[in-house]
Motif scaffolding. Structure first.
Motif, PDB file in Angstrom:
ATOM      1  N   LEU A 419       7.228 -29.816  47.294  1.00  0.00           N
ATOM      2  CA  LEU A 419       7.442 -29.382  48.618  1.00  0.00           C
ATOM      3  C   LEU A 419       8.085 -30.036  49.597  1.00  0.00           C
ATOM      4  CD1 LEU A 419       3.377 -29.932  48.469  1.00  0.00           C
ATOM      5  CD2 LEU A 419       4.829 -28.348  47.907  1.00  0.00           C
ATOM      6  N   ALA A 420       8.659 -28.878  50.154  1.00  0.00           N
ATOM      7  CA  ALA A 420       8.989 -29.457  51.579  1.00  0.00           C
ATOM      8  C   ALA A 420       8.780 -29.185  52.821  1.00  0.00           C
ATOM      9  CB  ALA A 420      10.461 -28.344  52.206  1.00  0.00           C
ATOM     10  N   PHE A 421       8.628 -30.026  54.495  1.00  0.00           N
ATOM     11  CA  PHE A 421       7.675 -29.837  55.042  1.00  0.00           C
ATOM     12  C   PHE A 421       8.432 -29.691  56.628  1.00  0.00           C
ATOM     13  CE2 PHE A 421       4.078 -33.062  57.276  1.00  0.00           C
ATOM     14  CZ  PHE A 421       3.724 -31.565  58.321  1.00  0.00           C
ATOM     15  N   THR A 422       8.015 -28.923  57.063  1.00  0.00           N
ATOM     16  CA  THR A 422       8.841 -28.409  58.910  1.00  0.00           C
ATOM     17  C   THR A 422       7.901 -28.419  59.607  1.00  0.00           C
ATOM     18  OG1 THR A 422      10.327 -28.132  60.124  1.00  0.00           O
ATOM     19  CG2 THR A 422       8.816 -26.400  59.233  1.00  0.00           C
ATOM     20  N   GLY A 423       7.830 -29.732  60.641  1.00  0.00           N
ATOM     21  CA  GLY A 423       6.979 -29.264  62.035  1.00  0.00           C
ATOM     22  C   GLY A 423       6.749 -30.672  62.532  1.00  0.00           C
ATOM     23  N   ALA A 424       7.048 -30.696  63.669  1.00  0.00           N
ATOM     24  CA  ALA A 424       6.995 -32.104  64.781  1.00  0.00           C
ATOM     25  C   ALA A 424       5.223 -32.475  65.104  1.00  0.00           C
ATOM     26  CB  ALA A 424       6.847 -31.364  66.151  1.00  0.00           C
ATOM     27  N   LEU A 460       5.691 -26.216  53.875  1.00  0.00           N
ATOM     28  CA  LEU A 460       4.701 -26.560  54.804  1.00  0.00           C
ATOM     29  C   LEU A 460       5.393 -26.455  55.644  1.00  0.00           C
ATOM     30  CD1 LEU A 460       3.755 -28.753  51.985  1.00  0.00           C
ATOM     31  CD2 LEU A 460       1.751 -29.590  53.552  1.00  0.00           C
ATOM     32  N   LEU A 461       4.672 -25.700  56.863  1.00  0.00           N
ATOM     33  CA  LEU A 461       4.777 -25.715  58.471  1.00  0.00           C
ATOM     34  C   LEU A 461       3.576 -25.132  59.281  1.00  0.00           C
ATOM     35  CD1 LEU A 461       5.792 -21.668  58.950  1.00  0.00           C
ATOM     36  CD2 LEU A 461       4.242 -22.671  56.843  1.00  0.00           C
ATOM     37  N   PRO A 462       4.532 -25.621  60.542  1.00  0.00           N
ATOM     38  CA  PRO A 462       2.775 -25.077  61.417  1.00  0.00           C
ATOM     39  C   PRO A 462       2.331 -24.381  60.896  1.00  0.00           C
ATOM     40  CG  PRO A 462       4.770 -26.448  62.592  1.00  0.00           C
ATOM     41  CD  PRO A 462       5.150 -25.736  61.226  1.00  0.00           C
ATOM     42  N   ARG A 463       0.501 -24.031  61.840  1.00  0.00           N
ATOM     43  CA  ARG A 463      -0.132 -22.630  61.639  1.00  0.00           C
ATOM     44  C   ARG A 463       0.764 -22.285  62.877  1.00  0.00           C
ATOM     45  NH1 ARG A 463      -3.427 -21.533  58.703  1.00  0.00           N
ATOM     46  NH2 ARG A 463      -4.132 -23.532  58.344  1.00  0.00           N
ATOM     47  N   ASP A 464       1.225 -22.883  63.984  1.00  0.00           N
ATOM     48  CA  ASP A 464       1.789 -21.168  65.415  1.00  0.00           C
ATOM     49  C   ASP A 464       2.926 -21.169  64.776  1.00  0.00           C
ATOM     50  OD1 ASP A 464      -0.458 -22.994  66.773  1.00  0.00           O
ATOM     51  OD2 ASP A 464       0.987 -24.181  67.658  1.00  0.00           O
ATOM     52  N   ASN A 465       3.231 -21.405  63.350  1.00  0.00           N
ATOM     53  CA  ASN A 465       4.780 -20.811  63.169  1.00  0.00           C
ATOM     54  C   ASN A 465       4.717 -19.745  62.535  1.00  0.00           C
ATOM     55  OD1 ASN A 465       6.462 -23.810  63.883  1.00  0.00           O
ATOM     56  ND2 ASN A 465       7.003 -22.004  64.813  1.00  0.00           N
ATOM     57  N   VAL A 466       3.536 -19.345  61.973  1.00  0.00           N
ATOM     58  CA  VAL A 466       3.249 -17.939  60.821  1.00  0.00           C
ATOM     59  C   VAL A 466       3.905 -16.435  61.774  1.00  0.00           C
ATOM     60  CG1 VAL A 466       2.161 -17.065  59.797  1.00  0.00           C
ATOM     61  CG2 VAL A 466       1.274 -19.012  60.156  1.00  0.00           C
ATOM     62  N   VAL A 467       3.721 -16.697  62.881  1.00  0.00           N
ATOM     63  CA  VAL A 467       3.992 -15.932  63.932  1.00  0.00           C
ATOM     64  C   VAL A 467       5.796 -15.195  63.392  1.00  0.00           C
ATOM     65  CG1 VAL A 467       4.146 -16.045  65.883  1.00  0.00           C
ATOM     66  CG2 VAL A 467       3.637 -14.298  65.752  1.00  0.00           C
TER      67      VAL A 467
END
Length: 546
Positions: A419-424, A460-467
């Motif tokens: 798994l890779a992870f991006t997000g502040a 894994l990414l921020p939920r706000d980035n789904v759009v």
């Protein structure tokens, strides 16, 4: 009134020169130059009363709208041309040429600031015209240049609105660099390069695409190709809810797809051909990406996409080369131990970390204090770094992965490297939106695909980035088949549960974390490090006494 006065003057001039009319058909020995007053011949007479059509907007419906793409002094403000006769230059009223400012009288003149920047005299002349409210036709002069004898046309009242189009940087440069700018250009309007993606706007966009097809003589686009172009319009915005207005970019793709269809012997363009044209465009630009991926294939750049490790996490970054962007995974490593040095940012120490990345590191420390320093001090020493990264690291999009590596190092719980992870991350542990999520996901997917998809890999990414997700077809297909996964998350607790398979835990009424939870292990490790540091400090002090 001015027209009547002019016609009266013409009548008076004809009366005064009636003899020239009577002798107009008689041969003359040597005709003079047009515009000479003595010895008027028949040819001179015709030139004297010839009408110069200065501006013709007879076929224009509504107010004229003039777009000047080459605003030189002559093109913008008009000029008086000259003709040569036996080495002598002469001019008359028929050689007065209108500029764009005259053609736009009663309407609008649109100019690009970047085009004006290359013509200082045109810019100064435009400002003089706006300040005086008169359109004068003058010869531009530079320094001590000698002025030649010429005519001076009567200035016209300025009735046009001048619109400048440019970037925010150009606007600020003029605003602070030329005090006349704000006085003369009083209205400012920001323009967006995108519109909301609604059914109505989709139909309007398809109408514009049809116009491009008709004007460019392209092959007809089938329904699925038009649908793919609408998707491409959202991809250029990196937003599912928006459509780009950068139509030239769509037009380039359409032209290539039409040409490719012709090569394939097809009369129409479908979605398959459009996708092949898009892939061909990417292939021509992705040489550096392929070079990087070859290094991952040879494991010259060591990033694990399977197994697990403690104190390590896969972060994601975006590299830009010109207008081409692509994502790559990087391994983030963290070590902790006894001491008072705190968490050392190796990127900053090596002067490879930018200010935003440094701020992200400080936020990690704030998060540790808020979560684990309620009943004890946070006393430790350690380091965080991007392994095999030799370029400047800027931005906070990897702060979530850095915090995950830190929590793993403190708890001893291994992280799934598939798994890779991006997000502040902020100081309360919430995961915030970042940029370039499509490139990052596609980059990690490509590395995993080359090594073989295991079915457990993902991002894994921020939920706000789904759009913002506008992924390639192969990534969407792999996710639909369960061979690759995308995990939207809201907070670091959710991320750690996915990465370690262990519940993060929440503080109970007694202030303690549940047994067996990840944060319980972190809390106990921090308490142990604080105790060892205090014990070492006391022993060190006693040993130093005489």
């Amino acid at each position: 009134q001015d027209t009547l006065e002019f016609l009266r003057a013409v009548r008076q001039d004809i009366i005064e020169n009636y003899e020239a009319f009577l002798a107009a058909k008689e041969p003359q020995p040597a005709p003079g130059h047009p515009g000479q007053d003595q010895g008027l011949t028949g040819e001179d007479l015709l030139a004297r009363y010839e009408v110069n059509l200065f501006v013709d907007n007879a076929k224009t419906e509504g107010a004229p709208v003039v777009i000047e793409d080459h605003p030189s002094h002559h093109n913008l403000l008009g000029c008086v041309e000259r003709e040569s006769d036996f080495g002598a230059l002469y001019t008359d009223h028929t050689l007065i040429k209108a500029g764009s400012i005259h053609k736009a009288l009663g309407g609008f003149l649109i100019l690009r600031i970047d085009d004006l920047a290359h013509g200082a005299q045109a810019w100064e002349g435009l400002l003089r015209t706006l300040r005086s409210g008169l359109c004068r036709i003058e010869d531009p002069t530079e320094g001590e240049q000698v002025r030649t004898r010429t005519i001076e046309p009567q200035p016209l009242p300025l009735t046009a609105k001048v619109i400048l189009v440019g970037t925010d940087e150009a606007y600020e440069l003029l605003l602070y660099g030329d005090e006349r700018f704000q006085k003369l250009f009083k209205l400012k309007a920001h323009l967006q390069d995108h519109i909301p993606r609604t059914p109505e706007n989709e139909l309007k966009l398809i109408g514009l695409l049809g116009r491009i097809i008709a004007e460019g003589g392209l092959r007809p686009f089938l329904r699925d190709a038009l649908a793919a172009l609408v998707e491409q319009a959202s991809t250029l915005c990196e937003d599912q809810s928006k459509l780009t207005l950068r139509l030239p970019l769509l037009r380039e793709l359409m032209c290539e797809a039409s040409a490719l269809a012709g090569i394939r012997g097809r009369d129409t363009v479908d979605a398959v051909v459009l996708r092949q044209a898009r892939d061909a465009r990417q292939f021509r630009a992705n040489l550096l990406e392929e070079e990087y991926l070859a290094e991952y294939d040879r494991e010259m750049i060591k990033v694990a996409t399977s197994g697990s490790a403690t104190g390590r996490a896969n972060g994601l970054s975006v590299r830009m080369y010109g207008d081409f962007a692509f994502g790559l995974p990087h391994q983030i490593a963290c070590t902790v131990g006894v001491g008072h040095g705190g968490i050392l940012d190796l990127e900053r120490e090596a002067e490879l970390g930018g200010p935003i990345h440094t701020k992200g590191m400080m936020i990690l420390k704030s998060y540790l204090v808020s979560q684990f320093a309620q009943d004890k001090p946070v006393v430790l020493t350690g380091s965080l770094c991007f392994e095999q990264s030799y370029a400047e690291v800027e931005g906070d999009s990897a702060s979530g992965a850095e915090l995950a590596a830190l929590l793993s190092a403190l708890s001893g719980a291994p992280i799934d490297l598939g798994l890779a992870f991006t997000g502040a991350v902020n100081s309360s542990g919430m995961i915030m939106a970042v940029g370039g999520v499509n490139e990052k996901i596609e980059g990690f997917f490509e590395v995993c695909r080359r090594r073989g998809l295991t079915g457990s890999q993902g991002v894994l990414l921020p939920r706000d980035n789904v759009v913002n997700l506008m992924l390639k077809e192969e990534v969407v297909e792999a996710v639909a088949q369960g061979r690759f996964h995308i995990h939207p998350i809201d907070c670091i607790e959710q991320a750690m549960e996915i990465l370690t398979g262990r519940p993060a835990g929440q503080r109970g009424p007694d202030g303690a974390y549940p047994e067996g939870s990840l944060f319980k292990l972190v809390d106990e490790r921090l308490a142990s490090l604080a105790t060892l540091a205090a014990r070492w400090s006391r022993g060190h002090t006693l040993n130093c006494e005489p």
